[in-house]
Design an enzyme around this catalytic site. Sequence first.
Site, short mmCIF file in Angstrom:
data_model
loop_
_atom_site.label_atom_id
_atom_site.label_comp_id
_atom_site.label_asym_id
_atom_site.label_seq_id
_atom_site.Cartn_x
_atom_site.Cartn_y
_atom_site.Cartn_z
N ASN A 143 0.85 -1.19 0.00
CA ASN A 143 0.00 0.00 0.00
C ASN A 143 0.88 1.24 0.00
O ASN A 143 1.78 1.37 0.84
CB ASN A 143 -0.92 0.00 1.23
CG ASN A 143 -1.86 1.19 1.22
OD1 ASN A 143 -1.45 2.33 1.40
ND2 ASN A 143 -3.14 0.93 1.01
N SER B 35 -5.29 -0.71 -2.65
CA SER B 35 -5.86 0.62 -2.46
C SER B 35 -6.90 0.52 -1.35
O SER B 35 -7.84 -0.29 -1.45
CB SER B 35 -6.51 1.08 -3.77
OG SER B 35 -6.66 2.48 -3.79
N GLU B 36 -6.75 1.31 -0.28
CA GLU B 36 -7.62 1.08 0.88
C GLU B 36 -9.07 1.48 0.63
O GLU B 36 -9.94 1.18 1.44
CB GLU B 36 -7.07 1.74 2.14
CG GLU B 36 -7.10 3.24 2.16
CD GLU B 36 -5.73 3.83 1.87
OE1 GLU B 36 -4.98 3.25 1.06
OE2 GLU B 36 -5.43 4.89 2.45
N ASN B 37 -9.33 2.14 -0.51
CA ASN B 37 -10.74 2.40 -0.83
C ASN B 37 -11.41 1.21 -1.53
O ASN B 37 -12.56 1.32 -1.92
CB ASN B 37 -10.89 3.67 -1.68
CG ASN B 37 -10.05 3.65 -2.94
OD1 ASN B 37 -8.96 3.09 -2.96
ND2 ASN B 37 -10.56 4.27 -3.98
#
Lengths: 215, 215, 223, 223
Positions: free
Chosen positions: A27, A50-52
């Site tokens: 990340n 991607s943390e979304n």
Amino acid sequence: MKNDNRARREYIARRVAQELKDGDVVNLGIGIPTMVANFVPPEITVIFHSENGFVGIGPSPQVGEEDPDIINAGGQPVTILPGGAFFDSTVAFGIIRGGHLDIAVLGALEVDAQGNLANWAIPGRSGPGMGGAMDLVSGAKRVIVATEHTTKDGRPKIVERCSLPLTGGQIVDLIVSDLGVLEVTPAGLLLKELRPGVTIDELQAKTAAEIRDKP
Amino acid sequence: MKNDNRARREYIARRVAQELKDGDVVNLGIGIPTMVANFVPPEITVIFHSENGFVGIGPSPQVGEEDPDIINAGGQPVTILPGGAFFDSTVAFGIIRGGHLDIAVLGALEVDAQGNLANWAIPGRSGPGMGGAMDLVSGAKRVIVATEHTTKDGRPKIVERCSLPLTGGQIVDLIVSDLGVLEVTPAGLLLKELRPGVTIDELQAKTAAEIRDKP
Amino acid sequence: MEKVMTAVDAVNRVKRGSTVMIGGFLGVGAPQQLLAVLAKQMINELTIICCAADYPHNGVGRLISAGLVKRAILSHSGTNLEIEARAAAGEIEVEFIPQGTLAERIRAAGMGLGGILVTAGLGTAIEKGKRTIEVDGNSFLLEKPLKADVALIKAARGDHAGNLVYHGAARNFNPLMATAADLVIAEVAELVPVGEINPDQVMTPAIFVDIIVQTTGIEGGIK
Amino acid sequence: MEKVMTAVDAVNRVKRGSTVMIGGFLGVGAPQQLLAVLAKQMINELTIICCAADYPHNGVGRLISAGLVKRAILSHSGTNLEIEARAAAGEIEVEFIPQGTLAERIRAAGMGLGGILVTAGLGTAIEKGKRTIEVDGNSFLLEKPLKADVALIKAARGDHAGNLVYHGAARNFNPLMATAADLVIAEVAELVPVGEINPDQVMTPAIFVDIIVQTTGIEGGIK
């Protein structure tokens, strides 16, 4: 001066990229960390998270080919590579929290000799908030801070003890700056590498914590 | 005798079905509870939930049309209705636990005047285990026990205090048996309805707990 | 049980002073039309629960700019200076929660967990007021479930029963919030008949959704 | 990083004495070929974590009947008298866990939670040895994460990278177990090239899967 700035940032990104191993799930935070993707050694495959809500971040789309529903965590349009997958936010953070994320690369306001990191709260402002940073630093198997060594007005960002509100306590493993690479050890900061042309005296002078050059 | 047995079971299933309301999400246990689906009043739509991972249980498939991946929680081939959805076991039980399941209908080995239920452990056997029953009774908004009033050898199943290991404590709302309908109240069992032809004396004689017939 | 209605009829179910969860991440996956209509209806004194403050005229920023928010529970506000200004003026109370913890707390409410144990925030200011629980020698923060009166969510596709399918990174908090509110209002870009969505591909089962609104055009520009 | 291999090569990664999670519900969604090969290889002293004991010659019953299991952690054994006989003989130690708690404990391990609070089992024998935690006046059992050395799972479809899609009620515990073991071996009925599965429809992302085995025929009859 601008070129120098760019060269310093590229050194950081390139040097962080050398820490990645084939198959790593990684990340990248906003800013310099995002640039790391441009310097992944061609012989390895790294999966960007991607943390979304997806794995398999691909290159920026051509103008006019953007999918408005595919952005990175910084809000920029991106693509997803073949073999990638979308998921909800609990899975996005479950990957981080559950030990499935090999490396998180983040920026810093301050980072200290104990591996504490401060990068979410700016004194006098209500925000900006931690976003996913607290989850990232507490969950990733390895946390790399990618940062310019000093602030714009020349104050050290690497300090003995953070004065700003912490993002996480004792969670940084490696610091890559435009002056070199420092490892956070139980005994404090250990010099791993100097950027070519930088002396240890210069590095120490610009750092507000003691740096050892032997384990 | 066999017909009588069938009539008694049908009475229970039909009577439980009258407790269902339009739009209810309902989980039916194995045995008599499964029969409830056959008696849903035609003017309402009820959504049946299967704890092995879907909502929208439809009728049994035609022979030769079974999908081997679509079974109910008892292992029988079933179908899924249009508008149904499959999901994993955390969602299946999250629906139960999160207050999204209106009614769970379960069988009983014993049920008592405090609303305790025992239906998972048989003395002298290692199993069969609780399966999803403990989650169902603690999570469903309303728990209905559908059971024959006595065991095959005539002993009461409705008792003052369960002697078998509990599935849940104080979780039963309503008991529907082949003799009538009892509500579990803080003051004990309250008679709601007698099966036509059954007297309150007969009901009380076959029950090992006191039954009140006024609130 | 017809669940489909207009955005205005749907939004009028939101009461002044309600706690409202809103899906989306920097506006992507936000129920833009519901938010635009809500901003217009001037239903105020809201507590909002959302991932981020989005932008001044996009996503939850629409409610913030319209002055409808008295409290915001979120993980990030850095893209919307409007919320910072209002927070500084004492107009909005802001509570920051780590994004992964926020997601998991919403899920905990929806899936009926009494709480969850996490490490995010250990050793930081967000420990304040929280219980630390030791399990097998490791420390965790006890985080409580987070629920709302209303959830406003967005899906790419929905059927008349309320089954939803999301696309791309627009999924984010939407399926979680769909489970954790008393009233769930879903805005869908495409509305299809019941039976058109393969039951294997449903991402939010219809039983979680109370009201469906089809996007008919979004008032106000995006970002 | 080619992940595709034969069932025998895959199963030989399982060590004697390992803790093995196995997907499926009464055999539906069980990795039948992996189990058949594992039973043949006689890798024993296993602790198995599974939903139910399935049937004597179907699902995890294959391992039980082959005498490979020393401990079973599951929610139900009533369909398999073989496990009850072996438990009575002291050959297998059986631990029952409420099915929803079992699912959530596996997820907790995979998603990195230190524990979860549930009400299932309150006031019953399964409270024994567990901590009760009060939150806002309500009592909950603290349940710990449950992980394994190996997960053996089954999907309808998988690509060469390891992305998985499940069908029908065969999903059950499979996607949870995919997140909660050090080594994840997925049996897939259909194997497709990378890029063929729509990223929106992936149910288990490839990063969770280490080894992929395509079903080539199942040894031993089903039920």
